[in-house]
Design an enzyme around this catalytic site. Structure first.
Site, short mmCIF file in Angstrom:
data_model
loop_
_atom_site.label_atom_id
_atom_site.label_comp_id
_atom_site.label_asym_id
_atom_site.label_seq_id
_atom_site.Cartn_x
_atom_site.Cartn_y
_atom_site.Cartn_z
CB ALA A 83 -7.97 -38.85 -28.03
CG ASP A 97 -3.14 -45.11 -29.82
OD1 ASP A 97 -2.07 -44.86 -30.38
OD2 ASP A 97 -4.18 -44.46 -30.02
CG HIS A 151 0.05 -37.63 -22.33
ND1 HIS A 151 -1.18 -37.14 -22.68
CD2 HIS A 151 0.79 -36.54 -21.97
CE1 HIS A 151 -1.20 -35.82 -22.53
NE2 HIS A 151 -0.01 -35.44 -22.11
CB CYS A 179 10.22 -54.43 -6.90
SG CYS A 179 9.36 -55.26 -8.26
CB CYS A 210 7.60 -57.19 -4.34
SG CYS A 210 6.88 -55.97 -5.42
CB SER A 219 -9.67 -30.61 -27.29
OG SER A 219 -9.03 -31.15 -26.16
P1 OAD Z 1 -9.65 -34.71 -26.73
O1 OAD Z 1 -10.74 -35.71 -26.60
O2 OAD Z 1 -9.61 -33.59 -25.74
O3 OAD Z 1 -9.69 -34.06 -28.18
C1 OAD Z 1 -9.81 -34.86 -29.32
C2 OAD Z 1 -10.18 -33.95 -30.49
O4 OAD Z 1 -10.16 -34.73 -31.67
C3 OAD Z 1 -11.57 -33.34 -30.36
O5 OAD Z 1 -11.45 -31.93 -30.47
C4 OAD Z 1 -12.37 -33.93 -31.53
O6 OAD Z 1 -13.20 -32.99 -32.17
C5 OAD Z 1 -11.27 -34.38 -32.49
N1 OAD Z 1 -11.60 -35.58 -33.25
C6 OAD Z 1 -12.10 -36.76 -32.80
N2 OAD Z 1 -12.16 -37.67 -33.77
C7 OAD Z 1 -11.69 -37.06 -34.90
C8 OAD Z 1 -11.50 -37.49 -36.25
N3 OAD Z 1 -11.76 -38.73 -36.63
N4 OAD Z 1 -11.01 -36.58 -37.13
C9 OAD Z 1 -10.73 -35.30 -36.76
N5 OAD Z 1 -10.88 -34.87 -35.48
C10 OAD Z 1 -11.35 -35.72 -34.56
O7 OAD Z 1 -8.27 -35.54 -26.74
P2 OAD Z 1 -6.79 -34.99 -26.50
O8 OAD Z 1 -6.65 -33.59 -26.95
O9 OAD Z 1 -5.88 -36.01 -27.06
O10 OAD Z 1 -4.46 -37.17 -20.95
O11 OAD Z 1 -6.72 -35.03 -24.91
C11 OAD Z 1 -5.50 -34.65 -24.29
C12 OAD Z 1 -5.29 -35.44 -23.03
O12 OAD Z 1 -6.45 -35.32 -22.19
C13 OAD Z 1 -5.16 -36.94 -23.22
O13 OAD Z 1 -3.85 -37.34 -23.60
C14 OAD Z 1 -5.52 -37.48 -21.87
C15 OAD Z 1 -6.75 -36.63 -21.63
O14 OAD Z 1 -7.18 -36.48 -20.34
C16 OAD Z 1 -4.22 -37.96 -19.89
O15 OAD Z 1 -4.89 -38.93 -19.64
C17 OAD Z 1 -3.07 -37.55 -19.04
#
Ligand code: OAD
Length: 248
Positions: A26, A107, A122, A133, A157, A196
């Protein structure tokens, strides 16, 4: 802000690598205006519960997800790729580079930026299907119902429509997972950007890399793999990749 020598080292690692596999999360899209999950300004800190993304909660009460989705879906479907997405796409266009992007993001901004090989671990928000359906539609078609505060249902449906994203409690799409695992094993450089590394199995992909594969972590905050990385950059993804690769 990166110290200049880290950009020089990142450039050298990218220059000397041929098979570059990225795992993005993210944090890749916060600079496109989509909030992440676990940052201090992320969705979970702003009061959104992880339950919103749990399949059992969706089955019990899809209205909870769609109330949240009124803003999230709109913001995500309107977002544009940022300099980080564009730089990864530009990297893939360089001669001799084989760049694979394994992403936890729903996205489709890597695809919009032009990255040729993207594996959406994901799923994506672009499409949705009927829970009864199975018929698929573009998520944008559901927008009037969602915006009106209703749960979108299949016109024929009456089944509840669910976006084609992976909820907690659901398996990953096997094709995206298998392609990601192969890309992780084949890489000579593994770049982790904007995640993260808290959610498995995606967070386990870097562990599938070969012993000689270099590991780069580009994330604003520390991750569990920082200690074993060849290079760690706690900085903005868009700024860093723009400086190291260009393409913006
Ligand atoms: P997280 O929100 O856990 O981690 C995002 C990381 O990106 C954080 O450690 C921030 O410090 C870093 N970050 C944010 N903006 C940044 C930027 N501009 N430059 C550098 N670093 C930045 O998101 P994910 O690891 O993607 O799953 O989360 C994993 C999954 O947990 C997601 O896919 C989602 C969520 O629950 C589901 O919904 C199934």
């Amino acid at each position: 802000m990166n110290p200049p020598d880290t950009i020089v080292r990142l450039r050298a690692l990218l220059r000397d690598s041929r098979r570059i596999t990225c795992l993005t999360g993210a944090g890749m899209s916060t600079e496109s205006g989509i909030p992440d999950f676990r940052s201090t300004r992320g969705l979970y800190a702003s009061g959104v519960s992880e339950e919103v993304f749990a399949i059992r909660a969706f089955e019990r009460d899809p209205g909870m997800f769609y109330t949240f989705a009124r803003t999230f879906l709109r913001d995500t479907l309107n977002a544009q790729p940022n300099a980080g997405h564009r730089a990864l796409a530009a990297l893939a266009r360089l001669p001799g580079k084989d760049v694979r992007v394994c992403t936890q993001n729903i996205d489709t901004l890597h695809q919009a930026a032009g990255s040729p090989e993207v594996y959406p671990l994901h799923g994506t928000l672009q499409t949705a299907h009927c829970r009864v359906c199975g018929e698929r539609t573009e998520s944008a078609a559901l927008w009037p119902e969602i915006a009106a505060g209703r749960v979108p249902r299949h016109a024929g449906c009456g089944g509840v429509m669910k976006p084609d994203i992976v909820f907690f409690g659901e398996p990953l799409p096997p094709d995206a997972w298998e392609a990601s695992a192969r890309a992780a094993a084949a890489a000579d450089l593994f770049l982790v950007a904007g995640t993260s590394l808290a959610v498995y199995p995606a967070a386990g992909l870097p562990a599938l890399r070969a012993p000689a594969c270099r590991l780069v972590i580009l994330n604003r905050t520390a991750t569990p793999l920082d200690g074993e990385a060849d290079l760690v950059l706690h900085a903005s993804i868009a700024e860093t990749l723009e400086q190291a690769i260009g393409g913006g």
